[in-house]
Scaffold this active site. Structure first.
Site, PDB file in Angstrom:
ATOM      1  N   ASP A 327       0.859  -1.062  -0.058  1.00 54.91           N
ATOM      2  CA  ASP A 327       0.170  -0.236  -0.029  1.00 54.91           C
ATOM      3  C   ASP A 327       1.008   1.378   0.037  1.00 54.91           C
ATOM      4  O   ASP A 327       1.991   1.457   0.748  1.00 54.91           O
ATOM      5  CB  ASP A 327      -0.962   0.055   1.139  1.00 54.91           C
ATOM      6  N   GLU A 371      -4.497   2.264  -4.764  1.00 56.65           N
ATOM      7  CA  GLU A 371      -2.965   2.492  -4.692  1.00 56.65           C
ATOM      8  C   GLU A 371      -2.456   1.149  -3.919  1.00 56.65           C
ATOM      9  O   GLU A 371      -1.324   1.091  -3.308  1.00 56.65           O
ATOM     10  CB  GLU A 371      -2.766   3.413  -3.556  1.00 56.65           C
TER      11      GLU A 371
END
Length: 456
Positions: A327, A371
């Site tokens: 992440d 993301e």
């Protein structure tokens, strides 16, 4: 083949090949001509072999051209298909009535003159069809599929019916048609007969007009010209042969085979090239379909398909499998501060770095969502998986991408790592849940770090 062969421009190599074929035809005619009347051995199987090859070649050419018509709607292809369908039927009739093949005077009690009259119909009709194709060449495509179907069927059916009718008429009227072949076999005053002179002039005119109108720009035009030239050579050598089974007669029949196969060879070659291009396009499309449009790494659909497969292989082989969930830290703040375009570029660079940092061909990275990225490491135990995760984290940190604020001056990533060694019963969802829990722990512990899931 492209949307239509009438637009497929011939390249230099193809022009040289066609020019070489034409040169061979003309040189052969020039060399054979002085010996054309020399009587050779009568090879009786030659005529059935010759006629059968022509029937098959011209029938296949008609089929390929009809297919082009159905694809493109250009009626010129239907006319050319009709030309080859006509000559295919005529060649079959020519064989059936040829003296000495099935009977001394041919089948259907036609007589010795019928074969040569059918040959004249064959050559003359082909020239007329080519001239008709040139006349309608510029017509726009037929848009309606129903219109294409019935017009094509009418053209093909009409040409086949016309060929049968004319060949039958030549057989029925064999005793009333001018006598071209003497009873003993040699051609008698063939070159002075108005019928053969007219057909010869028609074939020469068709070749000349075809070359003038088309300028031989396209591949189809080029090889149709070779077919027309071979037809002219057939007529010239037949006129000079003087008798059946002479040197000129054999050479003329070979030229006729070249005429039948010239366009077919090009159509088969282009069909093969089309399949190769289609295979390349399919591979390219397949590669694009599994790639994320933004980052270029594999997409979620690919991950969802391959991840269970790798788990199944790991179970069957008994080797460990590690998975990393990655992440990008503070990515919402990054988008808010620098904009979505900068955020997209950031994701692209991170994805490229993650993929470039994997050292084994079996490892892969996929965009998991937003993301987040997922990295699958087959045949990777917990220790190697942990070191790989740290290497990926450090690679992104070393990029020193500017962060969204002074508190986060550089872009970093957090990674959750899970290994199948931590689970007695290896399940995909369980392993992902473990990696996700480890990722949550990494973010809760301050980000820019790797956490490992060890439960099981």
């Amino acid at each position: 083949m492209q949307a239509t062969l009438i637009q497929l421009t011939a390249n230099r190599s193809q022009r040289l090949t066609a020019a070489l074929a034409a040169a061979v035809l003309l040189c052969t005619m020039a060399m054979v001509w002085p010996y054309s009347t020399v009587q050779a051995s009568a090879v009786l199987p030659f005529m059935p072999i010759f006629a059968t090859s022509v029937v098959i070649a011209e029938g296949l050419t008609a089929y390929f051209l009809a297919t082009q018509y159905r694809i493109s709607g250009r009626f010129v292809f239907a006319v050319l298909a009709s030309a080859y369908a006509f000559t295919s039927v005529a060649a079959a009739a020519h064989l059936a009535v040829y003296p000495g093949v099935f009977s001394a005077s041919g089948l259907f009690h036609t007589g010795r003159q019928t074969a040569i009259w059918i040959w004249l119909l064959w050559r003359g009709a082909f020239a007329l069809f080519v001239m008709l194709a040139l006349a309608i060449r510029s017509r726009p495509p037929i848009g309606s599929h129903d219109g294409r179907r019935w017009r094509g069927a009418l053209a093909m059916g009409g040409s086949i019916a016309g060929s049968i009718a004319l060949c039958a008429a030549a057989g029925a009227a064999h005793d009333r048609l001018p006598n071209l072949v003497a009873s003993a076999g040699p051609y008698r005053h063939l070159s002075a007969n108005p019928a053969i002179v007219s057909v010869a002039l028609m074939c020469i005119a068709a070749l000349a007009v075809h070359a003038y109108v088309t300028r031989l720009r396209t591949l189809m035009d080029l090889w149709l010209a070779v077919a027309l030239l071979a037809g002219v050579v057939d007529i010239v050598l037949t006129l000079g042969a003087g008798a059946r089974y002479s040197v000129g007669w054999y050479a003329a029949r070979i030229a006729s085979m070249v005429s039948a196969n010239a366009l077919l060879g090009m159509l088969v070659s282009e069909t093969s090239r089309t399949y190769l291009r289609l295979a390349d396009a399919h591979r390219t499309l397949q590669a694009l379909s599994v790639r994320d449009g933004l980052t270029g790494v594999f997409n979620r659909a690919y991950f969802d398909e391959r991840y269970p497969r790798e788990l199944t292989l790991a179970r069957a082989a008994g080797y460990p499998l590690s998975i990393l969930l990655v992440d990008v830290d503070h990515f919402k703040d990054y988008n808010d501060a620098l904009g979505h375009l900068a955020g997209d570029e950031c994701l692209r660079r991170i994805a490229h770095t993650l993929a470039a940092s994997l050292t084994r061909q079996t490892d892969f990275v996929a965009r998991y969502g937003g993301e987040e990225f997922a990295v699958v490491l087959p045949a990777c135990d917990p220790r190697v998986g942990a070191s790989t995760a740290e290497r990926l984290r450090q690679a992104v940190a070393d990029m020193k991408l500017p962060g969204p604020s002074e508190k986060t001056p550089y872009v970093t990533i957090s990674i959750g790592h899970a290994s199948s060694r931590s689970h007695a019963d290896l399940q995909g969802a369980t392993l992902l849940a473990g990696a996700d829990a480890a990722l949550y722990a990494a973010k809760a512990s301050g980000r820019n770090r790797v956490e490992h899931e060890q439960a099981g």
